[in-house]
Write a protein that holds these residues in place. Structure first.
Motif, PDB file in Angstrom:
ATOM      1  N   GLN A   1      -9.917   6.608  -1.946  1.00  0.00           N
ATOM      2  CA  GLN A   1      -8.618   6.549  -2.621  1.00  0.00           C
ATOM      3  C   GLN A   1      -8.462   5.278  -3.454  1.00  0.00           C
ATOM      4  OE1 GLN A   1      -6.907   9.394  -2.266  1.00  0.00           O
ATOM      5  NE2 GLN A   1      -8.600   9.984  -0.921  1.00  0.00           N
TER       6      GLN A   1
ATOM      7  N   GLU B   1      -7.627  17.001  -5.212  1.00  0.00           N
ATOM      8  CA  GLU B   1      -8.329  16.312  -4.133  1.00  0.00           C
ATOM      9  C   GLU B   1      -7.702  16.430  -2.753  1.00  0.00           C
ATOM     10  OE1 GLU B   1      -8.249  13.091  -2.371  1.00  0.00           O
ATOM     11  OE2 GLU B   1     -10.384  12.909  -1.985  1.00  0.00           O
ATOM     12  N   ILE B   2      -6.382  16.540  -2.634  1.00  0.00           N
ATOM     13  CA  ILE B   2      -5.747  16.388  -1.325  1.00  0.00           C
ATOM     14  C   ILE B   2      -5.395  17.714  -0.661  1.00  0.00           C
ATOM     15  CG2 ILE B   2      -4.855  14.103  -1.871  1.00  0.00           C
ATOM     16  CD1 ILE B   2      -2.108  15.376  -2.325  1.00  0.00           C
TER      17      ILE B   2
ATOM     18  N   TYR C   1       5.392  17.197   0.107  1.00  0.00           N
ATOM     19  CA  TYR C   1       4.088  17.846   0.004  1.00  0.00           C
ATOM     20  C   TYR C   1       4.221  19.314   0.403  1.00  0.00           C
ATOM     21  CZ  TYR C   1       2.117  13.129  -0.245  1.00  0.00           C
ATOM     22  OH  TYR C   1       1.824  11.835  -0.612  1.00  0.00           O
TER      23      TYR C   1
END
Length: 472
Positions: A341, A373-374, A438
């Motif tokens: 990160q 990416e997450i 999120y």
């Protein structure tokens, strides 16, 4: 997963545009014994293919051709392929990332795996996309190292002094495994028509090489085995994700020496650029001289700048998590993930440096960062309204989402905020129409320019479309 029998394509790659002309490359992949594809036919004439490479029993052919603004598309081997050739005025872009999973990706049910691709294809049929931006982890090559004695235990164990013959055998093994994964993706039902009609621009991330590449101990990545792995991954990335070889690097990437594979393309009113966060990565750095020289020389033009950062540029205080986990022996195996990160302790100076360059670009035009990416969907903003930077994260076009409890916990942690640059705080915010920061659903992102104004919409597997977000 459906067998492709060694055939895939055409797959379009965006080379640029000028004076009402769209420049493209199309690759077509066939078994070595199969005949070459025919010529591409367009208004400007007929273009014969060239043999770009032969690898793992496959021949990769390329057509380099141009389409005029307003032209309907191109014709190849008796089939017409429509292409959105007007890049001025109202246009649509699509952004995806994380197309796969670490384990068992080749064995997944195709309809389940490519559900969101099918929706993207249907979306394109309704209102065509001009470009497909791919933000990293287009394949998951983590299992490519399995099945060979030199890499069976990668990265835990690496042989000290393998012979040249064994390394050559490893290279052939990796080429077959990487090619298998690229072919599975490029020929997949629900994806193939999209790749044939929407030009792609791609940046790679770690799974396009191996999990955590560059954040692993350098005794692994610098070893002869590690360099063989990187060499194959790089060659395959160029071939399958850019339709290119090393000979094409100076004309396609910002670093003509090819140490860094960051790129820049300009559309009418738009600059698109992507730093390469993997080629020069080490445990104590994200980019080397090739990458930083290119960023410092980059001066965008147009009315909007889109930056593709394979790892989110605007994020929560992960350095705090890093400190906590490193104090717990059982949790130290997460170190490589945290080192990946921008917010890692090891990269904080580089993070500030990149944010400074993004603010420099913001002085000329609005800047939006696109990231993946997450395996979650989220967004962030940095700074006061006068210099606000947007970040849009769309991650997991086919990678299944983590548990919703994980997303909730990460959202609570993100509430602590972060301010690496004085006067420019970073805030993680919910998507339009969502309550939490999120979203744990597979997703992709669409970007629409209408009447000169850009809007973003997330397409979520369960929740559907978000309301549009203005990107002023």
């Amino acid at each position: 997963m459906r067998e492709n029998n060694g055939f895939a394509g055409p797959i379009l790659h965006f080379r640029g545009c000028d004076a009402g002309t769209l420049h493209l490359a199309a690759i077509t992949i066939r078994p070595d014994h199969a005949p070459a594809p025919g010529p591409v036919q367009a208004q400007a004439g007929s273009v014969a293919p060239v043999l770009l490479a032969q690898v793992a029993g496959l021949s990769i052919w390329r057509h380099d051709f141009a389409l005029r603004a307003g032209e309907a598309g191109y014709r190849l081997d008796g089939r017409d392929y429509p292409v959105a050739t007007r890049l001025d005025g109202d246009i649509r872009l699509a952004f995806v990332s994380c197309n796969g999973e670490e384990n068992g990706d080749l064995d997944r049910d195709g309809a389940e795996r490519n559900l969101m691709w099918a929706r993207l294809q249907a979306d394109h049929a309704r209102a065509p996309f001009a470009l497909l931006l791919q933000g990293g982890d287009q394949i998951y090559a983590d299992e490519a190292t399995h099945g060979h004695p030199l890499t069976e235990d990668w990265p835990k164990h690496v042989p000290d002094s393998p012979s040249e013959a064994d390394l050559a055998d490893l290279t052939r093994h990796l080429e077959r495994r990487f090619a298998q994964r690229y072919m599975m993706v490029l020929a997949a039902e629900g994806c193939a028509d999209l790749f044939a009609t929407v030009p792609s621009l791609s940046v790679w991330d770690d799974h396009d090489i191996c999990d955590g590449w560059g954040s692993l101990p350098e005794s692994r990545t610098n070893s002869s085995v590690g360099q063989a792995l990187f060499g194959v991954a790089r060659r395959m990335y160029l071939l399958f994700q850019h339709g290119a070889t090393d000979a094409d690097v100076p004309g396609l990437f910002m670093d003509p020496a090819g140490r860094n594979l960051g790129w820049r393309r300009d559309l009418p009113g738009v600059t698109l650029w992507a730093p390469d966060l993997r080629s020069e990565r080490r445990r104590d750095r994200i980019m080397g001289p090739g990458g930083w020289n290119a960023v410092e020389a980059l001066h965008p033009s147009g009315d909007h700048v889109f930056m593709v950062s394979s790892v989110p540029l605007l994020g929560p205080r992960l350095s705090l998590v890093e400190s906590l986990l490193m104090a717990i022996p059982r949790m130290q195996h997460y170190e490589d993930d945290l080192r990946d990160q921008w917010q890692s302790h090891a990269h904080r100076a580089e993070w500030r440096r990149m944010l400074g360059h993004v603010l420099r670009m913001r002085e000329k035009a609005p800047v939006t960062v696109l990231s993946g990416e997450i395996h979650l969907a989220t967004r962030a903003e940095m700074g006061p309204e006068s210099t606000r930077i947007h970040q849009l994260v769309a991650s997991g076009i086919s990678h299944r989402a983590p548990p919703k409890a994980y997303a909730r916990a990460l959202g609570l942690f993100a509430g602590l905020g972060e301010a690496p640059l004085a006067g420019h705080p970073i805030a993680i915010k919910p998507l339009p129409g969502q309550r939490h920061r999120y979203v744990a659903e597979r997703n992709y992102l669409t970007l629409d320019r209408g009447n000169g104004r850009w809007q973003a919409v997330w397409h979520l597997e369960e929740s559907g479309l978000t309301p549009p977000l203005d990107l002023d």
